[in-house]
Scaffold this motif. Structure first.
Motif, short mmCIF file in Angstrom:
data_model
loop_
_atom_site.label_atom_id
_atom_site.label_comp_id
_atom_site.label_asym_id
_atom_site.label_seq_id
_atom_site.Cartn_x
_atom_site.Cartn_y
_atom_site.Cartn_z
N ALA A 115 -1.79 10.08 -3.85
CA ALA A 115 -2.06 10.27 -2.43
C ALA A 115 -3.57 10.30 -2.16
CB ALA A 115 -1.41 11.56 -1.95
N THR A 116 -4.32 10.95 -3.03
CA THR A 116 -5.78 10.97 -2.89
C THR A 116 -6.35 9.57 -3.02
OG1 THR A 116 -5.80 13.19 -3.82
CG2 THR A 116 -7.89 12.00 -3.78
N ALA A 139 -5.80 7.61 0.19
CA ALA A 139 -6.78 7.87 1.25
C ALA A 139 -8.05 7.06 1.01
CB ALA A 139 -7.09 9.36 1.32
N LEU A 156 3.91 6.98 -0.97
CA LEU A 156 3.07 7.83 -0.14
C LEU A 156 1.65 7.26 -0.03
CD1 LEU A 156 2.61 10.46 1.45
CD2 LEU A 156 2.11 11.57 -0.75
N ALA A 157 1.10 6.79 -1.14
CA ALA A 157 -0.25 6.24 -1.14
C ALA A 157 -0.34 4.97 -0.29
CB ALA A 157 -0.69 5.94 -2.57
N LEU A 202 -0.35 6.10 3.30
CA LEU A 202 -1.65 6.70 3.62
C LEU A 202 -2.73 5.64 3.75
CD1 LEU A 202 -1.76 9.95 1.45
CD2 LEU A 202 -1.86 9.79 3.93
N THR A 203 -2.69 4.64 2.90
CA THR A 203 -3.65 3.53 3.01
C THR A 203 -3.50 2.84 4.35
OG1 THR A 203 -3.57 3.20 0.61
CG2 THR A 203 -4.42 1.38 1.93
N TRP A 239 -2.18 4.08 7.17
CA TRP A 239 -2.52 4.99 8.25
C TRP A 239 -4.03 5.20 8.37
CZ3 TRP A 239 -3.69 10.54 7.99
CH2 TRP A 239 -3.76 11.13 9.25
N ILE A 240 -4.68 5.49 7.26
CA ILE A 240 -6.12 5.74 7.30
C ILE A 240 -6.89 4.45 7.58
CG2 ILE A 240 -8.11 6.40 5.88
CD1 ILE A 240 -6.33 8.59 4.70
#
Length: 189
Positions: A16-17, A20, A96-97, A100-101, A103-104
């Motif tokens: 997840a980190t 982002a 999830l990653a 997140l990629t 979305w961010i």
């Protein structure tokens, strides 16, 4: 059981980190499609022949696919004791990653965003040309990260398992090249 849950959670949080960070990288590298805005109207794609929409999908696939391969390889080398929790963490964390990629990357704009001069020069009077937000037109690229992470992990485990397998020996030959029941010279016949 607690160690397996911890291995799963650490894998998911690490991915997840990275997701982002990948979103910021995607936002910085990807060109934006030009849109026309007239008055209070809805933005309309200024150049229907633009390749920027395809480039956004391509950059997303390259970034998330590359990180998926790296994550799968690193996870296999590090997590020799907790294979199943880490593999499940690669799958869940990869999904999830990827989200997140997306979305961010679509929420944050990194770097200078420019619109092609040819498109801006052909705009009608009173119409402004603005760069569009990043979005995916091919939603299938969302599976690049988890698919390549889990696939590369499985490939490495399969190669390692084959190397250690007794089935690797030819039929009828004992380890060391000695035929059973024959003269033990160590030479193949």
């Amino acid at each position: 059981m607690a160690r397996e849950v911890r291995a799963f959670a650490v894998t998911v949080l690490t991915l997840a980190t990275l997701g982002a960070a990948a979103g910021l990288l995607w936002s910085g590298l990807t060109p934006r499609a030009p849109y026309q805005v007239a008055g209070q109207g809805e933005p309309v794609l200024a150049d229907p022949t633009t390749q920027a929409l395809i480039a956004a999908d391509g950059w997303f696939a390259v970034i998330t696919g590359g990180l998926g391969l790296v994550c799968g390889g690193v996870a296999w080398f590090i997590a020799r004791r907790w294979m199943l929790p880490v593999l499940l963490g690669l799958c869940a964390g990869g999904v999830l990653a990827a989200f997140l990629t997306l979305w961010i990357g679509s929420s944050v704009t990194i770097g200078a965003v420019t619109v092609e001069a040819a498109v801006a020069a052909n705009a009608a009077p009173g119409v402004s040309i603005v760069p569009g937000a990043l979005e995916l037109t091919a939603k299938g690229v969302l599976v690049c990260w988890p698919l390549l992470a889990v696939g590369f992990f499985a490939l490495l485990e399969g190669m390692h398992g084959y190397r250690e397998s007794p089935l690797r020996q030819p039929y009828g030959i004992e380890p060391g090249g000695i035929e059973p029941g024959g003269p033990h010279t160590g030479v193949w016949r």
